[in-house]
Design an enzyme around this catalytic site. Sequence first.
Site, PDB file in Angstrom:
ATOM      1  N   SER A  24       0.852  -1.202   0.000  1.00  0.00           N
ATOM      2  CA  SER A  24       0.000   0.000   0.000  1.00  0.00           C
ATOM      3  C   SER A  24       0.883   1.247   0.000  1.00  0.00           C
ATOM      4  CB  SER A  24      -0.917   0.030   1.225  1.00  0.00           C
ATOM      5  OG  SER A  24      -1.834  -1.032   1.200  1.00  0.00           O
TER       6      SER A  24
ATOM      7  N   ALA B 201      -4.852  -0.213  -2.503  1.00  0.00           N
ATOM      8  CA  ALA B 201      -4.059   0.145  -1.323  1.00  0.00           C
ATOM      9  C   ALA B 201      -4.999   0.535  -0.187  1.00  0.00           C
ATOM     10  CB  ALA B 201      -3.132   1.311  -1.659  1.00  0.00           C
ATOM     11  N   LYS B 202      -4.589   0.220   1.035  1.00  0.00           N
ATOM     12  CA  LYS B 202      -5.435   0.545   2.191  1.00  0.00           C
ATOM     13  C   LYS B 202      -5.007   1.925   2.712  1.00  0.00           C
ATOM     14  CE  LYS B 202      -7.306  -1.832   6.236  1.00  0.00           C
ATOM     15  NZ  LYS B 202      -8.724  -1.614   6.006  1.00  0.00           N
ATOM     16  N   VAL B 203      -5.479   2.923   2.006  1.00  0.00           N
ATOM     17  CA  VAL B 203      -5.075   4.312   2.236  1.00  0.00           C
ATOM     18  C   VAL B 203      -6.059   4.986   3.196  1.00  0.00           C
ATOM     19  CG1 VAL B 203      -4.742   6.547   1.089  1.00  0.00           C
ATOM     20  CG2 VAL B 203      -4.125   4.425  -0.101  1.00  0.00           C
TER      21      VAL B 203
ATOM     22  N   TYR C 267     -11.090   6.109   3.435  1.00  0.00           N
ATOM     23  CA  TYR C 267     -12.112   5.781   4.426  1.00  0.00           C
ATOM     24  C   TYR C 267     -13.093   6.922   4.675  1.00  0.00           C
ATOM     25  CZ  TYR C 267     -10.342   1.213   4.573  1.00  0.00           C
ATOM     26  OH  TYR C 267     -10.010  -0.055   4.174  1.00  0.00           O
TER      27      TYR C 267
END
Length: 293
Positions: free
Chosen positions: A64, A152-154, A158
């Site tokens: 990520s 990607a866990k950006v 969220y």
Amino acid sequence: MYYSDKTIIYFDGEFLKSNEASIDLYGQTLHYGYGVFEGIRAYQTENGTKIFKAKEHYQRLKNSCELINIPFEFDVNDLIEKTYEVLNRNNFTNAYIRPLVFCSPNMSLTRPNQVSIMICAWEWGAYLGDNLLNITVSSYARPHPKSTKIEAKVCGHYVNSILAATEAKDKGFDEALLLDTDGFLAEGPGANLFFEKNGKLFTPKKGNILPGITRETVFDLCEEFGIEIEEGDFLPQDLENADGAFYCGTAAEIIGIKSLENKPFAKDWEGTFGKKIQVSYKNLVLERQFISL
Ligand code: PMP
């Protein structure tokens, strides 16, 4: 709720009390959402406390960061060791673990010079609870893959998840279901979707979703059970006529969905593939003997 005056976190090479750690207020993560995180679970297994798929999660943290040009100068194995130490120092056996990579002071829209990492953990029940969910299609689409690195866990992604989840809850539903910008089923605000129809499972293909580690585990379990999974582009109408459905994710684990827009699925949850997968997922993370994966 997440920490007490005794809670210990890992922060840039040190173990500190969480209420004694501080961050700079001029960082890009706080201002722009330009940071990366993970959500991991540890379980009290029959073989001691075990972090489920630790390597996969830290590898995704690294990927990520690399995808969005945040330098990742940490060693995956070392981070796993530090995470066990965090669990140990807090006497946690079952815990949710949250590593966060965040950027040094820089108010420009340029690459960060320096990054920090913190790893914290707390005791957390199933994120979406244990009751079957009534979900609604969100008015918010998932971010377009050409506008960000969707896999990607950006942190900033969220905002989209919070908007969708709060909208659903304000309307009286348990959770949202987001479509992609072409109107195909994508995922929940923090979980991947599967649905069952005519003896098969279906799940949105990669490209507009966070490809979940739990989603991969569902694939492995289904292979073991001989359950066929089709990945593709599906419409809300496909889901409407499903026999059953579930969300899966590290925090949510496997949670059944009973209805879409208050309209129940055909099968009782107990008779679905989802229920079978829910039970075997639990056995797997708890390292119960009779599961061979
Ligand atoms: N989609 C989104 C948007 C998520 O936030 C998550 C949780 N990380 C998932 C799917 C499921 O991913 P995983 O199984 O790796 O936890």
